[in-house]
Structure formats: C-alpha cells, structure tokens
Design an enzyme around this catalytic site. Structure first.
Site, short mmCIF file in Angstrom:
data_model
loop_
_atom_site.label_atom_id
_atom_site.label_comp_id
_atom_site.label_asym_id
_atom_site.label_seq_id
_atom_site.Cartn_x
_atom_site.Cartn_y
_atom_site.Cartn_z
N HIS A 62 -102.04 20.95 64.21
CA HIS A 62 -100.99 21.72 63.52
C HIS A 62 -101.26 23.22 63.69
CE1 HIS A 62 -100.64 18.01 60.72
NE2 HIS A 62 -99.52 18.06 61.41
N LYS A 102 -93.48 8.89 48.95
CA LYS A 102 -94.73 8.69 49.69
C LYS A 102 -95.83 9.50 49.02
CE LYS A 102 -96.22 9.29 54.46
NZ LYS A 102 -95.80 9.88 55.74
N ARG A 118 -96.94 15.35 70.72
CA ARG A 118 -98.30 15.01 71.16
C ARG A 118 -98.30 14.07 72.34
NH1 ARG A 118 -100.26 12.59 65.80
NH2 ARG A 118 -98.09 11.99 65.93
N SER A 122 -103.02 13.23 60.87
CA SER A 122 -103.55 13.37 59.51
C SER A 122 -104.18 12.07 59.03
CB SER A 122 -102.42 13.78 58.56
OG SER A 122 -101.88 15.01 58.97
N1 COA Z 1 -101.20 17.91 65.68
C1 COA Z 1 -101.76 16.92 64.98
N2 COA Z 1 -101.07 16.00 64.30
C2 COA Z 1 -99.75 16.10 64.32
C3 COA Z 1 -99.08 17.10 65.04
C4 COA Z 1 -99.86 18.03 65.74
N3 COA Z 1 -99.33 19.01 66.45
N4 COA Z 1 -97.75 16.93 64.88
C5 COA Z 1 -97.60 15.84 64.10
N5 COA Z 1 -98.80 15.36 63.76
C6 COA Z 1 -99.06 14.17 62.94
C7 COA Z 1 -98.88 14.39 61.48
O1 COA Z 1 -100.06 14.81 60.87
C8 COA Z 1 -98.46 13.02 61.02
O2 COA Z 1 -99.62 12.22 60.90
P1 COA Z 1 -99.64 10.97 59.90
O3 COA Z 1 -98.49 10.09 60.25
O4 COA Z 1 -100.96 10.37 60.18
O5 COA Z 1 -99.53 11.57 58.52
C9 COA Z 1 -97.67 12.44 62.19
O6 COA Z 1 -98.10 13.17 63.30
C10 COA Z 1 -96.19 12.57 62.04
O7 COA Z 1 -95.87 13.93 61.88
P2 COA Z 1 -94.37 14.42 61.72
O8 COA Z 1 -93.52 13.76 62.72
O9 COA Z 1 -94.38 15.90 61.68
O10 COA Z 1 -93.99 13.80 60.35
P3 COA Z 1 -94.30 14.33 58.97
O11 COA Z 1 -94.32 13.17 58.05
O12 COA Z 1 -95.50 15.19 58.97
O13 COA Z 1 -93.02 15.27 58.67
C11 COA Z 1 -90.69 15.79 58.29
C12 COA Z 1 -91.72 14.75 58.73
C13 COA Z 1 -91.12 16.48 56.99
C14 COA Z 1 -90.53 16.84 59.35
C15 COA Z 1 -89.35 15.01 58.10
O14 COA Z 1 -89.62 13.82 57.44
C16 COA Z 1 -88.32 15.77 57.30
O15 COA Z 1 -87.78 16.75 57.76
N6 COA Z 1 -88.04 15.28 56.07
C17 COA Z 1 -87.08 15.90 55.15
C18 COA Z 1 -85.83 15.01 54.97
C19 COA Z 1 -84.88 15.26 56.08
O16 COA Z 1 -84.30 16.32 56.19
N7 COA Z 1 -84.71 14.25 56.96
C20 COA Z 1 -83.89 14.39 58.15
C21 COA Z 1 -82.52 13.82 57.99
S1 COA Z 1 -82.51 12.13 57.52
#
Ligand code: COA
Length: 159
Positions: free
Chosen positions: A17, A41, A90, A128
C-alpha cells in the site's frame, strides 16, 4: 487540481500500500487515503487504529492525508470534490474484480475515473490477511509492513 482517492480496508496497511501511496503522491496534486468502515466486516483493527497507523507512515508525503468513510466510495468522493480513484494491481487475479469495481463506480458517477498502478513486484505477494497470519504465528513482519507500525501489529496479538 488533480485530487485522487486511494480507498481500501487497510486492515492493516502494508508495504505494498505504501508503495502505491508514494507513487500516487508523485503523480497527483493531492491524495486522500480513504479507509472503509464496513459495518458488515469486523476487522482486526478498528477505523481509528487503521487511520493512526497510516498517519505514522505518511509523514514524508505533504500532499497525502488519510480519512475514514462509510457508504459508497463515489459519495465520499463527491464530498471531497475528487474524481480520480487510485488502485494498485498486484496480479492478473486482481484485474477482474478491479475492472468490475471501476465500471460500477463509473456507472454510479460518470465523472469518476479509476487509475491503476502496477504494484512493485517486491510487494505483489503481500496482502493484509497474510500480514495478520504472519503476526499471529510470531513471524517477522519487517519485510511486509512499514517499520513504524510493526509494534502496533505485534501488540495486537499480545492482548
Ligand atoms: N499491496 C498490498 N496489498 C494490497 C494492495 C497492495 N498494493 N492492494 C490491495 N491489497 C490487498 C488488501 O490489503 C486486501 O487484502 P485482504 O483481502 O487480505 O484484506 C486485498 O488486497 C483486497 O484489497 P482491495 O481490493 O483494495 O479491497 P479492500 O477491501 O481493501 O477495499 C474498497 C475495497 C474499500 C475499495 C471497496 O470495497 C469500496 O469502495 N467499498 C465502498 C462501497 C462501494 O462504493 N462499493 C462500490 C459500488 S457497489
């Protein structure tokens, strides 16, 4: 003014990140890290803890700040007058989900564009969840998370 939002759960943030944050801060005028508070969650860290940990790691980036949000990302972006989402990719396996999210967000608000940065290959295996597992079993965290937050994560598992 190119103001971008970098959303995620950040439970906890990782070096992957931070790599995206650092590169985004060089591309955009302002970057807002948006920590999702998801009532469905329950994470390991609460929103305040996640925000505090991120704050410790971004002190060098003057155009980056962190906030938490709940609800739709596009609504948060409207409030912040931002129309760019930054996300890290990734691996190919991330692509399908990210494409769907980018299309959905653009459907919800046509002004919103998503910009993808390729994760540095050093960090492509980090997530994460992996960090939490390593911490749970007492593994070394320094390769995976910024030094400033290693103790916060270790302490969580001592409780
Ligand atoms: N380096 C390391 N890890 C990374 C990374 C990076 N560059 N990018 C992503 N990851 C990891 C995250 O830590 C996470 O790990 P985990 O599943 O073990 O916790 C995983 O990859 C998924 O990350 P991401 O795709 O960013 O999901 P998220 O849960 O962190 O975030 C939101 C998702 C918040 C962006 C998304 O759910 C959201 O926008 N929600 C709001 C509601 C909304 O508007 N929805 C859209 C319309 S329905």
């Amino acid at each position: 003014m190119k103001r971008a939002v970098y959303p995620g759960s950040f439970d906890p943030m990782t070096k992957g990140h931070l790599d995206i944050i650092e590169r985004a801060s060089g591309i955009f005028d302002e970057v807002i890290i948006a920590v999702l508070i998801n009532p469905e969650k329950k994470g390991l860290f609460n929103a305040e803890e996640r925000v505090n940990m991120i704050e410790k790691t971004i002190t060098d980036f003057k155009n980056v700040r962190v906030e938490s949000f709940t609800g739709l990302l596009v609504d948060f972006m409207k409030k912040k007058e931002a129309n760019l989402i930054v996300k890290g990719l990734r691996a190919v396996s991330d692509f399908e989900y990210e494409l769907q999210m980018a299309l959905l967000n653009n459907k919800l608000d046509t002004r919103v564009e998503t910009v993808f940065l390729m994760t540095n290959e050093k960090y492509s295996c980090i997530s994460s969840s992996a960090v939490k597992q390593i911490a749970m079993f007492g593994g070394k965290l320094t390769d995976f998370v910024p030094g400033e937050i290693v103790k916060d994560i270790e302490d969580k598992f001592k409780l």
